[in-house]
Design a protein around this motif. Structure first.
Motif, PDB file in Angstrom:
ATOM      1  N   LEU A 143      13.701 -13.588  -3.850  1.00 49.66           N
ATOM      2  CA  LEU A 143      12.651 -14.237  -3.072  1.00 49.66           C
ATOM      3  C   LEU A 143      12.308 -15.604  -3.660  1.00 49.66           C
ATOM      4  N   ALA A 144      12.207 -15.667  -4.977  1.00 48.90           N
ATOM      5  CA  ALA A 144      11.899 -16.940  -5.625  1.00 48.90           C
ATOM      6  C   ALA A 144      12.981 -17.976  -5.351  1.00 48.90           C
ATOM      7  N   LEU A 145      14.223 -17.543  -5.302  1.00 42.98           N
ATOM      8  CA  LEU A 145      15.335 -18.457  -5.019  1.00 42.98           C
ATOM      9  C   LEU A 145      15.160 -19.127  -3.663  1.00 42.98           C
ATOM     10  N   ALA A 146      14.848 -18.320  -2.641  1.00 38.56           N
ATOM     11  CA  ALA A 146      14.667 -18.873  -1.297  1.00 38.56           C
ATOM     12  C   ALA A 146      13.431 -19.765  -1.218  1.00 38.56           C
ATOM     13  N   LEU A 147      12.338 -19.342  -1.851  1.00 40.07           N
ATOM     14  CA  LEU A 147      11.072 -20.061  -1.714  1.00 40.07           C
ATOM     15  C   LEU A 147      11.053 -21.368  -2.502  1.00 40.07           C
ATOM     16  N   ILE A 148      11.643 -21.380  -3.678  1.00 37.33           N
ATOM     17  CA  ILE A 148      11.653 -22.616  -4.460  1.00 37.33           C
ATOM     18  C   ILE A 148      12.627 -23.629  -3.875  1.00 37.33           C
ATOM     19  N   ASN A 149      13.784 -23.153  -3.424  1.00 39.09           N
ATOM     20  CA  ASN A 149      14.771 -24.062  -2.825  1.00 39.09           C
ATOM     21  C   ASN A 149      14.431 -24.415  -1.382  1.00 39.09           C
ATOM     22  N   GLY A 150      13.572 -23.605  -0.746  1.00 37.27           N
ATOM     23  CA  GLY A 150      13.224 -23.849   0.649  1.00 37.27           C
ATOM     24  C   GLY A 150      14.384 -23.640   1.594  1.00 37.27           C
ATOM     25  N   GLU A 151      15.273 -22.712   1.245  1.00 35.32           N
ATOM     26  CA  GLU A 151      16.477 -22.456   2.044  1.00 35.32           C
ATOM     27  C   GLU A 151      16.625 -20.970   2.319  1.00 35.32           C
ATOM     28  N   ALA A 162       7.718 -23.048  -2.057  1.00 40.45           N
ATOM     29  CA  ALA A 162       6.609 -22.578  -2.882  1.00 40.45           C
ATOM     30  C   ALA A 162       6.632 -23.303  -4.220  1.00 40.45           C
ATOM     31  N   ASN A 163       5.462 -23.626  -4.699  1.00 44.22           N
ATOM     32  CA  ASN A 163       5.327 -24.272  -5.997  1.00 44.22           C
ATOM     33  C   ASN A 163       4.716 -23.293  -6.996  1.00 44.22           C
ATOM     34  N   LYS A 164       5.167 -23.344  -8.220  1.00 45.95           N
ATOM     35  CA  LYS A 164       4.606 -22.546  -9.297  1.00 45.95           C
ATOM     36  C   LYS A 164       4.642 -21.040  -8.989  1.00 45.95           C
ATOM     37  N   ILE A 165       5.777 -20.463  -9.212  1.00 41.51           N
ATOM     38  CA  ILE A 165       5.932 -19.010  -9.103  1.00 41.51           C
ATOM     39  C   ILE A 165       5.944 -18.432 -10.515  1.00 41.51           C
ATOM     40  N   LEU A 166       5.063 -17.470 -10.749  1.00 38.90           N
ATOM     41  CA  LEU A 166       4.934 -16.863 -12.068  1.00 38.90           C
ATOM     42  C   LEU A 166       5.387 -15.410 -12.020  1.00 38.90           C
ATOM     43  N   MET A 167       6.328 -15.061 -12.880  1.00 44.42           N
ATOM     44  CA  MET A 167       6.763 -13.680 -13.049  1.00 44.42           C
ATOM     45  C   MET A 167       6.125 -13.129 -14.320  1.00 44.42           C
ATOM     46  N   LYS A 189      16.714 -25.613  -7.335  1.00 41.64           N
ATOM     47  CA  LYS A 189      16.606 -27.068  -7.212  1.00 41.64           C
ATOM     48  C   LYS A 189      15.480 -27.600  -8.083  1.00 41.64           C
ATOM     49  N   ARG A 190      14.465 -26.779  -8.274  1.00 39.62           N
ATOM     50  CA  ARG A 190      13.325 -27.164  -9.113  1.00 39.62           C
ATOM     51  C   ARG A 190      13.101 -26.040 -10.133  1.00 39.62           C
ATOM     52  N   PRO A 191      13.926 -25.985 -11.141  1.00 41.75           N
ATOM     53  CA  PRO A 191      13.918 -24.833 -12.058  1.00 41.75           C
ATOM     54  C   PRO A 191      12.611 -24.595 -12.791  1.00 41.75           C
ATOM     55  N   LYS A 192      11.851 -25.631 -13.066  1.00 37.96           N
ATOM     56  CA  LYS A 192      10.623 -25.464 -13.832  1.00 37.96           C
ATOM     57  C   LYS A 192       9.488 -24.865 -12.997  1.00 37.96           C
ATOM     58  N   GLU A 193       9.707 -24.745 -11.669  1.00 40.00           N
ATOM     59  CA  GLU A 193       8.682 -24.142 -10.812  1.00 40.00           C
ATOM     60  C   GLU A 193       8.652 -22.620 -10.956  1.00 40.00           C
ATOM     61  N   PHE A 194       9.635 -22.065 -11.661  1.00 40.58           N
ATOM     62  CA  PHE A 194       9.675 -20.611 -11.892  1.00 40.58           C
ATOM     63  C   PHE A 194       9.500 -20.357 -13.382  1.00 40.58           C
TER      64      PHE A 194
END
Length: 413
Positions: A143-151, A162-167, A189-194
């Motif tokens: 889910l994080a992969l789709a939401l951070i990449n927006g794809e 999605a910005n700033k996903i915390l596990m 695409k934005r690795p630091k957002e996870f």
């Protein structure tokens, strides 16, 4: 009736105002006393120079008058000011502001869709359940992969990034997590957002404190808690489980919190313990994760926002060589490539040094070398053609011989 007395009014004239949620109805005073619209309330204003003398009759007449228009209401309070004005606030059963209004409908914003079904609200608590080692953690990464990449990925199509996903990981050590995190971030695409917060080393009683602290500090939009059974001392203690969700709920007012929890062992697919019971009550949606032969599926089993009767699951897997997450299309392609590779190697052996073979000769060699009967051998040739392993030298001539197709150099065989 609840009548709260104010200071007595010392002198006339009097004027009453009935207020029903933004609409004021005046009761002007004059020679004919207090009136409402065309209806006489009663007598001469001189009779009512003292509030105590007018309270009861005024109350009865206003109630009777307004009940015709608004139904049985409540005169909430009577106030007076220096100008000797009486304000009567009418709160009817139909207009009580504490009740939910049909005019205050707010559309729930969703992060996306799973094959057309709305999925993952931007606020609230979701549940993700499954048997042990079935891939709940991997499902969160998908889910994080789709939401951070927006794809789109694995059947989930995000409406936004999605910005700033915390596990929040309660089970693994930072050393173990870092290996998986390094591989996963290569796909982002934005690795630091996870980011991943390991709380395994923190006492259980302090773990939720740490989650609250990080939410206040960094304001993540999505929080995965993997898993909530390790956020309490006893997952069957009703009071402790209730307190956990009472503290969690305010955090979910402006973000999505996905709670991961094991199902019971054996045939019982219920989420574990009293903690699981409350989770199913609180959750906006509940998802079940399954794994079969290395292929993961996320099924929507409950949702307050969509009919889940014919909901299709998200399907994905992990590439055994790269460790990357791959979706259903890639799974099928890789399976097809492996099958094509097997067929190519088999027919390369059948052809030997020959560059062309007729149908009958291939049937004979398949029978002699692989023990296939005529029908089975014919089916194998047909399959080889569909996999682009064999082709006719002349497609227009059914009697022309077959040739073996040399594979693309980029294919893995």
């Amino acid at each position: 009736m609840d009548i709260r007395k104010s200071e007595p009014i010392s002198s006339p004239p009097l004027k009453a105002t009935a207020t029903t949620f933004g609409s004021q109805h005046n009761f002007p005073s004059g020679a004919n006393g207090l009136q409402y619209k065309d209806t006489q309330i009663f007598g001469n204003t001189q009779e009512f120079s003292d509030l105590s003398t007018i309270e009861r009759p005024l109350r009865r007449k206003i109630e009777k008058l307004l009940s015709k228009e608004y139904g049985n209401g409540l005169i909430k309070q009577i106030l007076s000011d220096a100008e000797s004005k009486i304000e009567v606030e009418i709160v009817t059963f139909y207009d009580d502001s504490d009740f939910v209004s049909e005019d205050n409908i707010m559309e729930i914003e969703m992060y996306g869709e799973i094959y057309g079904h709305p999925a993952f609200p931007k606020q609230g608590i979701d549940g993700m359940i499954g048997k042990q080692k079935m891939g709940k953690t991997t499902g969160c990464y998908a889910l994080a992969l789709a939401l951070i990449n927006g794809e789109p990925f694995a059947g989930f199509t995000p409406n936004c990034t999605a910005n700033k996903i915390l596990m929040v990981d309660t089970e693994q050590t930072p050393s173990f997590i870092s290996k998986k995190l390094r591989t996963f971030r290569k796909q982002l695409k934005r690795p630091k957002e996870f980011q991943v917060l390991s709380v395994k080393h923190i006492p259980i009683s302090e773990r939720l404190d740490k989650v609250e602290q990080k939410c206040q500090q960094h304001h993540p939009e999505i929080v995965f808690i993997d898993g909530i059974v390790d956020m309490v001392n006893n997952f069957n203690d009703p009071e402790e489980c209730k307190n956990f969700f009472e503290r969690l709920s305010p955090l979910a007012n402006d973000r999505l919190i996905v709670c991961l929890l094991h199902e019971n062992k054996g045939q019982d697919n219920s989420p574990r313990g009293h903690l699981g019971t409350i989770l199913t009550q609180k959750a906006e949606e509940t998802y079940r994760v399954k794994k079969d032969n290395g292929v993961f599926q996320i099924h929507t089993i409950e949702s307050r926002h969509a009919d889940t009767t014919d909901a299709k699951p998200m399907i994905f897997a992990i590439n055994s060589e790269t460790g990357f997450l791959i979706d259903e299309g890639t799974i099928i392609k890789e399976a097809t490539d492996r099958e094509r590779q097997g067929f190519y190697q088999n027919f390369k052996r059948i052809f030997g040094d020959d560059t062309e073979l007729r149908h009958k000769e291939i049937i004979t060699r398949l029978n002699e070398r692989d023990g296939l009967e005529k029908t089975a051998a014919g089916n194998k040739i047909t399959k080889a053609v569909s996999l682009n392993v064999l082709k006719k030298t002349d497609p227009e001539n059914s009697h022309s011989p077959y040739v073996l197709i040399v594979p693309d150099e980029n294919l893995p065989f």
